[in-house]
Design a protein around this motif. Structure first.
Motif, PDB file in Angstrom:
ATOM      1  N   UNK A   1      11.485  -1.110  -2.103  1.00 32.65           N
ATOM      2  CA  UNK A   1      10.289  -1.357  -2.905  1.00 32.65           C
ATOM      3  C   UNK A   1       9.135  -1.826  -2.021  1.00 32.65           C
ATOM      4  N   UNK A   2       9.433  -2.758  -1.101  1.00 36.60           N
ATOM      5  CA  UNK A   2       8.380  -3.210  -0.189  1.00 36.60           C
ATOM      6  C   UNK A   2       7.820  -2.045   0.619  1.00 36.60           C
ATOM      7  N   UNK A   3       8.710  -1.172   1.061  1.00 32.35           N
ATOM      8  CA  UNK A   3       8.296  -0.034   1.892  1.00 32.35           C
ATOM      9  C   UNK A   3       7.472   0.981   1.102  1.00 32.35           C
ATOM     10  N   UNK A   4       7.941   1.306  -0.107  1.00 32.76           N
ATOM     11  CA  UNK A   4       7.305   2.391  -0.867  1.00 32.76           C
ATOM     12  C   UNK A   4       6.115   1.942  -1.688  1.00 32.76           C
ATOM     13  N   UNK A   5       6.150   0.678  -2.133  1.00 34.18           N
ATOM     14  CA  UNK A   5       5.186   0.260  -3.156  1.00 34.18           C
ATOM     15  C   UNK A   5       4.157  -0.749  -2.668  1.00 34.18           C
ATOM     16  N   UNK A   6       4.354  -1.309  -1.479  1.00 35.24           N
ATOM     17  CA  UNK A   6       3.438  -2.353  -1.009  1.00 35.24           C
ATOM     18  C   UNK A   6       3.101  -2.145   0.469  1.00 35.24           C
ATOM     19  N   UNK A   7       2.154  -2.919   0.939  1.00 36.81           N
ATOM     20  CA  UNK A   7       1.836  -2.900   2.363  1.00 36.81           C
ATOM     21  C   UNK A   7       2.412  -4.125   3.062  1.00 36.81           C
ATOM     22  N   UNK A   8       3.171  -4.930   2.316  1.00 37.36           N
ATOM     23  CA  UNK A   8       3.689  -6.157   2.897  1.00 37.36           C
ATOM     24  C   UNK A   8       5.080  -5.939   3.472  1.00 37.36           C
ATOM     25  N   UNK A   9       5.241  -6.012   4.790  1.00 36.73           N
ATOM     26  CA  UNK A   9       6.589  -5.923   5.338  1.00 36.73           C
ATOM     27  C   UNK A   9       7.367  -7.198   4.999  1.00 36.73           C
ATOM     28  N   UNK A  10       8.670  -7.109   4.920  1.00 37.06           N
ATOM     29  CA  UNK A  10       9.479  -8.295   4.654  1.00 37.06           C
ATOM     30  C   UNK A  10       9.436  -9.215   5.873  1.00 37.06           C
TER      31      UNK A  10
END
Lengths: 197, 197
Positions: free
Chosen positions: B169-178
């Motif tokens: 979800x972080x990868x596909x839906x946001x610009x925030x890396x974990x």
């Protein structure tokens, strides 16, 4: 000067045509899948001209984006139920239920794919749908903090990532829809005490 | 009879060409992005003919699939560290670190998109990559159950969905890396007690 609604491409839209186009987008997606969906097919089903669709939306993906955003706003409750646990569970249940509406799962998969392949649509999908769904859950969390019944198990941002992460991963990566049992286990994990009977 | 490796299309591959092709696939993806990646571009970079690539893989997506699967097997540790918490955190950290290798994030986004749009590739991506990653985490969970140090916070299937759901979800839906903080918060939430110092 032509009258325009904010963020729209063309002149003020007829609400009747708009509703017909959004409903048609789901219907045709349910029947032929996302790849075979065309603006022509949407227009034909809605009983409008192709140019009417293009006047308001740049692509089939943008029609579905708006259809999904409207549908999710209507069907996923963020009403005050007086309890974080009840509201979180309702939010998750409603979100999963939405996936079983004909055309919705195929539309979501198609739009997430488009968002990866086209950066412009990706930006519109994030702001017009993904961020909008996050904002809806943020409302539930905000109210819980005010009420004082949100146990702090993780930062709100991570809780939000986990809820939407589970929904999207199941949809994109597996054939297993989220079950009632999964929703309960997820809500238990996110630390909400069971609601009083 | 022609000698074939299991699941391969053509005759036994030269290991040297194979490694060169897999490395080239990441390099070119890092430089031009997934959409502009071509089998021709991979072949040119690897110093082989286009037909050499097509003999072993049906498409650019399948080359990247194998490159990602191999890379993840190598870089994401599932070694026995004597503690579930340590192993879970290492698994998550290694998985997130992999995303910062040039070309990997773009490749994952591209392949998840292809998997939604093409059912045949979708089946290959699930079995060749997604299920393989789940199996790696299942190994960590299996060992924890044997050892008895996996606190039961949720069924294993849901824990697995949450770990991969957060990553995807972080990868596909946001610009925030974990971040490191996210990894710690996720591992805290999944119920693992902090490892003894």
């Amino acid at each position: 000067m032509t009258e325009t609604a904010p963020g729209r491409r063309g002149p003020k839209r007829s609400e009747q045509s708009r509703s017909a186009i959004l409903a048609a987008a789901f219907e045709v997606t349910a029947e032929v899948g996302y790849r075979a969906l065309t603006v022509e097919g949407i227009a034909l089903r809605a009983g409008v001209g192709k140019q009417t669709v293009y006047r308001w939306w740049p692509s089939k993906a943008d029609v579905l984006l708006e259809a999904l955003a409207v549908r999710a706003d209507v069907e996923v409750s963020v009403d005050d139920r007086g309890s974080y646990r009840v509201e979180l569970e309702e939010f998750c249940r409603d979100s999963f239920a939405l996936l079983s509406v004909p055309g919705v799962a195929a539309a979501l998969r198609g739009l997430m794919a488009e968002a990866q392949l086209g950066p412009d649509f990706g930006t519109r999908f994030r702001s017009g749908f993904l961020q909008r769904r996050r904002a809806a859950l943020a409302e539930v969390l905000r109210r819980a903090h005010e009420r004082g019944d949100a146990p702090h198990v993780a930062p709100d941002e991570l809780v939000t990532d986990l809820v939407f992460g589970a929904i999207w991963y199941r949809l994109l990566a597996t054939d297993r829809p989220l079950s009632e049992t999964d929703v309960s286990a997820l809500c238990d994990l996110l630390g909400a005490a069971p609601a009083a009977p």
